[in-house]
Structures are given as C-alpha cells and as structure tokens.
Scaffold this motif. Structure first.
Motif, short mmCIF file in Angstrom:
data_model
loop_
_atom_site.label_atom_id
_atom_site.label_comp_id
_atom_site.label_asym_id
_atom_site.label_seq_id
_atom_site.Cartn_x
_atom_site.Cartn_y
_atom_site.Cartn_z
N PHE A 47 0.84 -1.21 0.00
CA PHE A 47 0.00 0.00 0.00
C PHE A 47 0.86 1.25 0.00
O PHE A 47 0.58 2.22 -0.72
CB PHE A 47 -0.92 0.02 1.22
N LEU A 48 1.92 1.24 0.79
CA LEU A 48 2.82 2.39 0.83
C LEU A 48 3.42 2.67 -0.54
O LEU A 48 3.50 3.83 -0.98
CB LEU A 48 3.94 2.14 1.85
N THR A 49 3.81 1.61 -1.25
CA THR A 49 4.42 1.77 -2.57
C THR A 49 3.45 2.38 -3.57
O THR A 49 3.77 3.35 -4.27
CB THR A 49 4.91 0.42 -3.10
N VAL A 50 2.25 1.83 -3.65
CA VAL A 50 1.29 2.30 -4.65
C VAL A 50 0.68 3.64 -4.25
O VAL A 50 0.35 4.46 -5.12
CB VAL A 50 0.19 1.24 -4.89
N ALA A 51 0.54 3.89 -2.95
CA ALA A 51 -0.02 5.17 -2.51
C ALA A 51 0.93 6.32 -2.80
O ALA A 51 0.51 7.38 -3.29
CB ALA A 51 -0.35 5.12 -1.02
N ARG A 52 2.23 6.12 -2.52
CA ARG A 52 3.19 7.19 -2.79
C ARG A 52 3.30 7.47 -4.28
O ARG A 52 3.42 8.63 -4.69
CB ARG A 52 4.56 6.83 -2.20
N ALA A 53 3.22 6.41 -5.09
CA ALA A 53 3.28 6.58 -6.54
C ALA A 53 2.02 7.27 -7.06
O ALA A 53 2.09 8.08 -8.00
CB ALA A 53 3.48 5.24 -7.23
N SER A 54 0.87 6.96 -6.47
CA SER A 54 -0.39 7.59 -6.90
C SER A 54 -0.40 9.08 -6.58
O SER A 54 -0.79 9.90 -7.41
CB SER A 54 -1.57 6.89 -6.22
N ILE A 55 0.01 9.43 -5.37
CA ILE A 55 0.04 10.84 -4.98
C ILE A 55 0.98 11.62 -5.88
O ILE A 55 0.64 12.68 -6.41
CB ILE A 55 0.46 10.97 -3.50
N ALA A 56 2.20 11.08 -6.07
CA ALA A 56 3.17 11.75 -6.92
C ALA A 56 2.70 11.79 -8.37
O ALA A 56 2.93 12.77 -9.09
CB ALA A 56 4.52 11.04 -6.83
N GLY A 57 2.02 10.73 -8.82
CA GLY A 57 1.53 10.67 -10.19
C GLY A 57 0.49 11.73 -10.48
O GLY A 57 0.49 12.34 -11.57
N VAL A 58 -0.42 11.96 -9.55
CA VAL A 58 -1.44 12.99 -9.73
C VAL A 58 -0.80 14.37 -9.82
O VAL A 58 -1.16 15.19 -10.67
CB VAL A 58 -2.47 12.94 -8.57
N LEU A 59 0.17 14.63 -8.93
CA LEU A 59 0.88 15.91 -8.98
C LEU A 59 1.66 16.07 -10.28
O LEU A 59 1.69 17.15 -10.87
CB LEU A 59 1.82 16.02 -7.79
N ALA A 60 2.31 14.98 -10.73
CA ALA A 60 3.07 15.03 -11.99
C ALA A 60 2.15 15.33 -13.17
O ALA A 60 2.50 16.10 -14.07
CB ALA A 60 3.81 13.72 -12.20
N LEU A 61 0.98 14.72 -13.18
CA LEU A 61 0.01 14.95 -14.25
C LEU A 61 -0.43 16.42 -14.27
O LEU A 61 -0.53 17.03 -15.34
CB LEU A 61 -1.20 14.04 -14.06
N CYS A 62 -0.64 16.98 -13.09
CA CYS A 62 -1.02 18.40 -13.01
C CYS A 62 0.10 19.29 -13.56
O CYS A 62 -0.17 20.27 -14.27
CB CYS A 62 -1.33 18.77 -11.56
N LEU A 63 1.34 18.97 -13.24
CA LEU A 63 2.46 19.75 -13.74
C LEU A 63 2.57 19.68 -15.26
O LEU A 63 2.79 20.69 -15.94
CB LEU A 63 3.77 19.26 -13.11
N LEU A 64 2.43 18.48 -15.80
CA LEU A 64 2.52 18.30 -17.25
C LEU A 64 1.41 19.05 -17.98
O LEU A 64 1.64 19.64 -19.04
CB LEU A 64 2.46 16.80 -17.59
N LEU A 65 0.21 19.03 -17.41
CA LEU A 65 -0.91 19.76 -18.02
C LEU A 65 -0.73 21.27 -17.87
O LEU A 65 -1.04 22.03 -18.79
CB LEU A 65 -2.23 19.33 -17.36
N LEU A 66 -0.22 21.69 -16.71
CA LEU A 66 -0.03 23.12 -16.46
C LEU A 66 0.97 23.73 -17.44
O LEU A 66 0.75 24.82 -17.96
CB LEU A 66 0.45 23.33 -15.02
N PHE A 67 2.06 23.01 -17.69
CA PHE A 67 3.09 23.51 -18.59
C PHE A 67 2.89 23.06 -20.04
O PHE A 67 3.74 23.34 -20.89
CB PHE A 67 4.48 23.09 -18.10
N GLN A 68 1.79 22.34 -20.28
CA GLN A 68 1.44 21.91 -21.63
C GLN A 68 2.60 21.19 -22.32
O GLN A 68 2.98 21.51 -23.45
CB GLN A 68 0.96 23.10 -22.48
N GLU A 69 3.16 20.22 -21.61
CA GLU A 69 4.29 19.48 -22.14
C GLU A 69 3.86 18.55 -23.28
O GLU A 69 2.77 17.96 -23.25
CB GLU A 69 4.94 18.65 -21.03
N LYS A 70 4.74 18.45 -24.26
CA LYS A 70 4.48 17.56 -25.39
C LYS A 70 4.56 16.10 -24.95
O LYS A 70 5.41 15.73 -24.14
CB LYS A 70 5.51 17.83 -26.50
N ARG A 71 3.66 15.29 -25.50
CA ARG A 71 3.66 13.87 -25.15
C ARG A 71 4.91 13.16 -25.66
O ARG A 71 5.45 13.53 -26.70
CB ARG A 71 2.41 13.19 -25.74
#
Length: 298
Positions: A47-71
């Motif tokens: 749970f610790l492994t997947v929870a930390r990755a999920s939290i960081a993943g959501v934040l990373a997705l927000c950053l990529l969308l905010l800066f409109q990074e190319k796929r």
C-alpha cells in the motif's frame, strides 16, 4: 579606469548549477529510507508503494498539463516504462519490504552500491569498455557489502539483504535509463511521464490495498508517507535529473556517494538507531571503491 572581473563562462555556470541541483536531489533522497522505515511500521509495504506513486503521479500529471508538455514519442515509451518499473515501483516496493527485516541504518549501507549499479547499467546500455581496474574496484566494493551483511548475521534476516540488493539493481537501471532519456525528453519530464504512465495501475492498487480504517495511523506515519510521495518520488527527481542534464551524468552522478553518509546521520538523529563504527567504516570503504570504479570507467 576601473577594472571589472570577468564574468563566469556559461558552461561553468551550467556545471555549477548542475552540481547544486544534484546535491539537493541527493539530500532529498537521503531521507527516503528512514521515512520508509517509519511508514512501514504502520502501513502495508505494498500500500505504501502504490499510494506514494499515486500521490506523486497525480501531482506530476497536473504539472505536465499546467506547462502543456508535449507527449513522449512512441520510441520513448519503453524507456519510460523501464524508469517506472525501476524507480516508481521496483525500488520503493523492494526497500519497503526489506525494511520489515532490517533497520534503515543497515539498509543504507547498500546504497553505497547504487552509483556502481548505475555505472554498470550505463556501460551495458552505452557499449563502453571500462578498464580492468574498474572491475577490480567493483568486485571489491561488492565483497565489502556482502561481507558486512554476513558479519551482521545474514542468516537471521537474509530476506532483507536480498531485497535491498534487488532494490539497488532495479534502481540503478532506472537511474541509467532515466539519465539517458533526460537528454532528449528533459529532466523533470522524465520522472513525471514515468509516474503518469504507472498512475492508472497505481491508483487501482491503492484502492484495493487500502486498510479498512486509518484511525490507528499516527502522525509520524502520515508525515513519512507525505515525504516519500512528494519529495522522494517527485521533487527529488526534479533536482536530480536536472542536475544530471546540466552537469553531466558521470560527474554529477558521483554525488550519490554522499547519500549513505546523509542517510546514516538521519537514521541516528531521527530514529535513534545505532550506527556502529564498523558500519561507518564499511560505508566509507564502499564509497572509496565506487569512486575508484567511476574514475576508471572510461
């Protein structure tokens, strides 16, 4: 006429910035194992492994969308998958499992092999031919770590040592692959896209592995989860990959040699774990061996 000092060369400024970013990244990573040690006392390791990755993943997705990074391109997806398996899933899970058997101070000694693992995978990926002295230092460093594990009672908790060795291998692969990919994709973008790539599976597993109740979880465990999710999983890599891109993989990568020292200091200060002179001696010897291996890697 007043004499003015010459301005630093742009490449010098860039290298200095790379060393600073890399140093900050290493400092952040140094707190990962002590924080994980605290968290696994109350959270299930998976749970610790997947929870930390999920939290960081959501934040990373927000950053990529905010800066409109190319796929990423199609050819970059497989390297990103390797990064995700190595540093998003593999290393956090294996270390969390290992820390059920060994202390964070004991596990930190294994981090002395991480620069070597990164270098070895870099050699395999780049097709370089290191000098024989490189392998001498490599074997000597490995023997020191194995010898230390045996002297501490390997038969009492062999699972912890084996899991830590596996964690170092997958992390070294993830570092080498990520460092190579950062040259074309960008530093912070590599870890962000790797987190997003793993996010759907991580979120589903987080829901399935969540405990029935969080009422018994203490504040230190929550703070540790927050640290490994925000800093170890995302922010640390932003500085680390930026440093590698600015100052060079081989040069800045040597800063990893400081991580065991910082980690041992944190384990002794925050967790009040005993750090013996022998443990410090082995850590120093391993660091010297890895430094020698890096020197003769070309």
């Amino acid at each position: 006429m007043e004499r003015t000092s010459p301005l630093p060369h742009p490449s010098t400024q860039k290298a200095a910035s790379g060393w600073l970013n890399g140093f900050i990244g290493v400092l952040i990573f140094s707190g990962s194992l002590p924080a994980t040690r605290v968290a696994v006392l109350e959270f299930d390791p998976l749970f610790l492994t997947v929870a930390r990755a999920s939290i960081a993943g959501v934040l990373a997705l927000c950053l990529l969308l905010l800066f409109q990074e190319k796929r990423p391109s199609r050819s970059q997806l497989w390297p990103l998958a390797i990064v995700a398996l190595g540093v998003v899933v593999g290393f956090p899970l294996l270390t969390a499992l290992a820390l059920q058997y060994v202390t964070s101070a004991h596990s930190i000694v294994f981090l002395g092999l991480l620069p070597l693992a990164t270098a070895v995978f870099g050699v395999l990926r780049g097709g370089e031919r290191p000098r024989p002295v490189f392998w001498l230092f490599s074997v000597l460093g490995s023997l020191l770590v194995v010898g230390f594990a045996v002297s501490q009672g390997l038969s009492a908790a062999p699972a912890g040592d084996i899991l830590m060795l596996l964690a170092i291998l997958v992390c070294g692969l993830g570092y080498a692959e990520g460092a190579k990919l950062s040259r074309t994709l960008g530093g912070w973008q590599v870890i962000s896209w790797a987190l997003v790539l793993a996010l759907p599976v991580m979120m589903v597993l987080t829901l399935f592995r969540a405990p029935p109740s969080f009422s018994g979880i203490t504040l230190p465990a929550w703070l540790s989860l927050a640290y490994v999710a925000l800093f170890s999983m995302l922010i640390g890599f932003v500085f680390w990959y930026r440093g590698l891109a600015q100052g060079g993989i081989a040069a800045v990568g040597q800063l990893q040699l400081l991580q065991p020292f910082f980690g041992l200091a944190l384990a002794a200060t925050l967790l009040h774990e005993q750090v013996s002179l022998g443990m410090l001696g082995v850590t120093l010897a391993v660091i010297l061996c890895v430094a020698g291996a890096r020197k003769f890697s070309k």
